[in-house]
Design a protein around this motif. Structure first.
Motif, PDB file in Angstrom:
ATOM      1  N   THR A 124       3.788   0.018   8.123  1.00 23.68           N
ATOM      2  CA  THR A 124       3.009   1.168   8.557  1.00 23.68           C
ATOM      3  C   THR A 124       2.390   0.869   9.916  1.00 23.68           C
ATOM      4  O   THR A 124       1.859  -0.230  10.128  1.00 23.68           O
ATOM      5  N   ASP A 154       5.126  -7.649 -10.965  1.00 21.23           N
ATOM      6  CA  ASP A 154       6.483  -8.002 -11.408  1.00 21.23           C
ATOM      7  C   ASP A 154       6.963  -9.301 -10.766  1.00 21.23           C
ATOM      8  O   ASP A 154       7.911  -9.924 -11.237  1.00 21.23           O
ATOM      9  N   LYS A 187       0.827  -1.217   0.000  1.00 19.30           N
ATOM     10  CA  LYS A 187       0.000   0.000   0.000  1.00 19.30           C
ATOM     11  C   LYS A 187       0.861   1.266   0.000  1.00 19.30           C
ATOM     12  O   LYS A 187       0.705   2.145  -0.849  1.00 19.30           O
ATOM     13  N   THR A 212       4.036   1.652  -0.592  1.00 17.66           N
ATOM     14  CA  THR A 212       4.918   1.757  -1.755  1.00 17.66           C
ATOM     15  C   THR A 212       4.137   2.290  -2.952  1.00 17.66           C
ATOM     16  O   THR A 212       4.625   3.126  -3.718  1.00 17.66           O
TER      17      THR A 212
HETATM   18  N1  LIG Z   1       8.486  -6.614  -6.212  1.00 20.52           N
HETATM   19  C1  LIG Z   1       7.678  -5.693  -5.706  1.00 20.52           C
HETATM   20  N2  LIG Z   1       7.751  -5.393  -4.382  1.00 20.52           N
HETATM   21  C2  LIG Z   1       6.915  -4.457  -3.891  1.00 20.52           C
HETATM   22  C3  LIG Z   1       5.972  -3.785  -4.719  1.00 20.52           C
HETATM   23  N3  LIG Z   1       5.275  -2.929  -3.941  1.00 20.52           N
HETATM   24  C4  LIG Z   1       5.772  -3.056  -2.688  1.00 20.52           C
HETATM   25  N4  LIG Z   1       6.769  -3.981  -2.657  1.00 20.52           N
HETATM   26  C5  LIG Z   1       7.538  -4.390  -1.473  1.00 20.52           C
HETATM   27  O1  LIG Z   1       6.663  -4.987  -0.542  1.00 20.52           O
HETATM   28  C6  LIG Z   1       7.064  -4.672   0.799  1.00 20.52           C
HETATM   29  C7  LIG Z   1       5.903  -4.071   1.566  1.00 20.52           C
HETATM   30  O2  LIG Z   1       5.531  -2.835   0.979  1.00 20.52           O
HETATM   31  P1  LIG Z   1       4.743  -1.719   1.770  1.00 20.52           P
HETATM   32  O3  LIG Z   1       4.398  -0.686   0.779  1.00 20.52           O
HETATM   33  O4  LIG Z   1       5.450  -1.318   2.991  1.00 20.52           O
HETATM   34  O5  LIG Z   1       3.431  -2.530   2.176  1.00 20.52           O
HETATM   35  P2  LIG Z   1       2.177  -2.000   2.992  1.00 20.52           P
HETATM   36  O6  LIG Z   1       0.965  -2.619   2.383  1.00 20.52           O
HETATM   37  O7  LIG Z   1       2.195  -0.530   3.063  1.00 20.52           O
HETATM   38  O8  LIG Z   1       2.435  -2.626   4.404  1.00 20.52           O
HETATM   39  P3  LIG Z   1       1.748  -2.186   5.797  1.00 20.52           P
HETATM   40  O9  LIG Z   1       1.581  -0.724   5.744  1.00 20.52           O
HETATM   41  O10 LIG Z   1       2.647  -2.606   6.886  1.00 20.52           O
HETATM   42  O11 LIG Z   1       0.434  -2.876   5.843  1.00 20.52           O
HETATM   43  C8  LIG Z   1       8.242  -3.733   0.667  1.00 20.52           C
HETATM   44  O12 LIG Z   1       9.435  -4.447   0.845  1.00 20.52           O
HETATM   45  C9  LIG Z   1       8.152  -3.210  -0.744  1.00 20.52           C
HETATM   46  O13 LIG Z   1       9.390  -2.876  -1.291  1.00 20.52           O
HETATM   47  C10 LIG Z   1       5.935  -4.128  -6.116  1.00 20.52           C
HETATM   48  O14 LIG Z   1       5.133  -3.613  -6.912  1.00 20.52           O
HETATM   49  N5  LIG Z   1       6.786  -5.075  -6.542  1.00 20.52           N
END
Ligand SMILES: Nc1nc2c(ncn2[C@@H]2O[C@H](COP(=O)(O)OP(=O)(O)OP(=O)(O)O)[C@@H](O)[C@H]2O)c(=O)[nH]1
Ligand SMILES: [Mg+2]
Length: 626
Positions: A38, A116, A14, A16
């Motif tokens: 987060t 990806d 999310k 990212t």
């Molecule tokens: N390969 C790849 N990795 C991704 C992508 N988007 C996010 N990541 C990876 O996934 C992991 C989690 O990403 P976050 O964006 O922190 O996930 P989140 O949903 O915000 O997590 P919380 O806020 O803790 O719920 C990180 O290590 C990112 O680098 C993507 O499109 N491709």
């Protein structure tokens, strides 16, 4: 202004994706960056392809922080449900969607992210099928699924387009003249003092206004307002706002408090509601169960009184009363969520029916239940106002018809609304025309004001915004647009000319350097009245924008592509020529040249200009009055 909220399982990407969309990392706490997770709400913003700014509230996915997620989703217009393509639907995907469903968030987009990481197209198809199936019975049943990768950037453009469409379908944010900001963050800023943030709804806020913070009732004043880190004087419903509050300490305030205008809302500790228990709620709820209540950005505990049954089974809905531990501020139709504290689980949610029943109702009383049933649908006045707000200004007969109410009832309610000026004819003094609600008009005129303000800030040397541009930015029907402008003019907020619209307060202001050049150019026009500087020379002297401003202000008249004239000289020439024409004498290029001792080129440009202005008509070499 609109707000998008993220949702989805922990680590699904999310934050990212929000960073990829906005360039702003919503994880602002050090601990969040270190743990790559987060914990609390994050905030970012972007401008959609159509030019509209929108805010994004980024929520945590980890189940330990679900309370923070609930504090963030209260004020959103659309959901950005993020599902990682390699994992598909996971427990907090389900829980977040249940919460969005209970809050009746119907607009949104699924971002199927991290594509990806998936090489197998069949797997992608399978995951999409799983998502469709899972969403089928929820408020997000028909939202599009957009495959993306925050890493490679694939699909991000398509996602922006889909978000824009989702927001177009979200119900309008209305201005009811009763602004409220559920506080989601409190902090101090060196040099400013106490700041609170939240999503503004139901009204506008202005710098300098007196405000009240509920439930404590502490008074304060808005020293400064910001949206997306920009100072604003007026914030519209749906804006994310940061409010600098005078004279209140951080310790006086916390998440869940409400900023509003003094005397607008009254806190309550008991309210009536319609409650729906989730199908997969872990157990039936007994009468008087203790639950966690989430409404706006507030969390408190509450006792649940079941008014029409001894216990509430999963999947069932009931009339209830909630007795809250702390005073809360709620409004009829506000949505809420209830959870059990341990083991942690979302139980259900619903909407407020009566915020101030005043006391406990006796249970299983038909007259109590009948009253709640009526109130849940809203009074005839509520229904008329809602119809107007959804369908735009309407003439009385159409409004009555579209409200779906019995005609006599609708007419009586409409008379009441007009009597109290909650509804009035859009065009003052034309009762047969379209009617508009006070709230709708507030929204519309605030939007006109902020669009013009932004336009004047961007083009300080232009007299105003082109009429057509304002119309398309307002997205109003052509047949209402003229009336809307007329009303705003009558209220003194704007000036509307034939081609441009401006704030009544707008004046073109030159910088001292520009003013000096203007004066020097105008002096040249005065010195050589009949052989003045050309367009090209004037442009070189003051610049094209200032020259356009001088023409729009009527200080110079542009006779042709190359010929300019000072306004006074034009007036003199016009008066002299008109006198001759009125006497029935014809006028030729040579007459004008000789009368004013000017050149042929200049005389010709002058007469051709009169032809274009339909003052004269050319017959052979001569001009006569049209
Ligand atoms: N390969 C790849 N990795 C991704 C992508 N988007 C996010 N990541 C990876 O996934 C992991 C989690 O990403 P976050 O964006 O922190 O996930 P989140 O949903 O915000 O997590 P919380 O806020 O803790 O719920 C990180 O290590 C990112 O680098 C993507 O499109 N491709
Ligand atoms: Mg995150």
């Amino acid at each position: 202004m609109r707000v998008i909220g993220t949702a989805g399982h922990v680590d699904h990407g999310k934050s990212t994706l929000v960073t990829a969309l906005t360039g702003i990392n919503p994880d602002r706490l050090r601990e969040e960056r270190e743990r790559e997770m987060t914990i609390d709400l994050g905030f970012a913003w972007l401008v959609l392809p159509d030019g509209e700014p929108v805010s994004i509230v980024d929520v945590p996915g980890h189940e330990d922080f679900i309370k923070n997620m609930l504090a963030g989703v209260g004020g959103i217009d659309a959901a950005l449900l993020v599902i990682a393509a390699d994992e598909g639907v996971m427990p907090q995907t389900r829980e977040h969607v249940h919460i969005l469903d209970l809050l009746q968030v119907k607009s949104g987009v699924v971002a199927l992210t991290k594509i990806d990481l998936v090489d197998d197209p069949e797997w992608l198809d399978l995951v999409q099928e799983e998502i469709r199936e899972f969403l089928a019975d929820t408020s997000l049943a028909d939202v599009p699924i957009v495959p993306v990768s925050a890493r490679s950037g694939a699909g991000v453009e398509a996602l922006l387009q889909a978000l824009q469409q989702a927001l177009e379908q979200a119900p309008p944010r209305s201005d009811r003249g009763r602004p409220r900001v559920p506080i989601d963050r409190v902090f101090t800023l060196a040099g400013f003092g106490t700041i609170v943030t939240g999503t503004l709804s139901d009204g506008t806020l202005r710098t300098g206004q007196e405000v009240e913070v509920l439930p404590a009732g502490a008074r304060s004043r808005i020293r400064g307002l910001q949206t997306h880190k920009q100072k604003v004087d007026l914030a519209a419903p749906g804006s994310r706002v940061a409010i600098n509050l005078v004279g209140l300490d951080v310790s006086d305030l916390r998440r869940g408090n409400l900023v509003t205008l003094p005397g607008t809302y009254r806190p309550t500790q008991i309210f009536d509601a319609r409650l729906q228990l989730l199908d997969d709620a872990p157990r039936p709820l007994p009468h008087h169960a203790a639950v966690d209540l989430f409404v706006g950005s507030l969390q408190t505990t509450a006792r649940l009184r079941l008014l029409d049954r001894p216990h509430l089974d999963p999947g069932q809905a009931a009339w209830v009363q909630l007795e809250t531990e702390e005073p809360v501020v709620v409004v009829a139709q506000d949505r809420f969520v209830i959870r059990q504290p341990s083991p942690s689980a979302t139980l259900g949610g619903g909407f407020v029916v009566d915020p101030h029943p005043g006391r406990r109702h006796r249970r299983s009383r038909p007259e109590v239940l009948a009253r709640l049933e009526t109130l849940a649908h809203g009074t005839p006045e509520d229904i008329l106002l809602q119809t107007l707000e959804r369908q735009g200004p309407l003439p009385a007969p159409l409004l009555v018809q579209r409200s779906g109410l019995p005609p006599e009832e609708a007419e009586a309610a409409l008379a009441e609304l007009q009597q109290t000026a909650q509804v009035f004819p859009l065009l003052p003094g034309s009762p047969g025309g379209a009617l508009i609600s006070q709230g709708q008009w507030n929204t519309l005129s605030a939007k006109i004001e902020s669009l013009l303000q932004a336009y004047h800030a961007q083009y300080p040397l232009r007299t105003g915004m082109p009429r057509e541009e304002l119309k398309s930015r307002l997205r109003v029907e052509s047949k209402l647009y003229g009336d809307i402008l007329q009303r705003a003019v009558a209220e003194g907020t704007i000036r509307a000319g034939e081609s441009v619209v401006a704030l009544a307060s707008h004046e073109i202001r030159f910088t001292p350097e520009q003013e000096r050049r203007v004066q020097s150019l105008l002096a040249q026009f005065a010195q050589n009245p009949y052989s003045p500087p050309s367009v090209a020379e004037s442009e070189a002297a003051v610049g094209p924008n200032v020259l356009t401003a001088l023409i729009e202000q009527g200080r110079l008249v542009r006779l042709s592509d190359s010929v300019l004239m000072s306004a006074e000289v034009y007036r003199t020439m016009l008066d002299t020529v008109m006198e001759r024409l009125r006497r029935g004498e014809s006028v030729t290029v040579a007459t004008v040249r000789d009368l004013f001792g000017t050149s042929r080129k200049y005389a010709l440009a002058f007469l051709e200009y009169l032809d274009r202005e339909h003052i004269t008509r050319r017959i052979g070499d001569e001009r006569v009055l049209t």
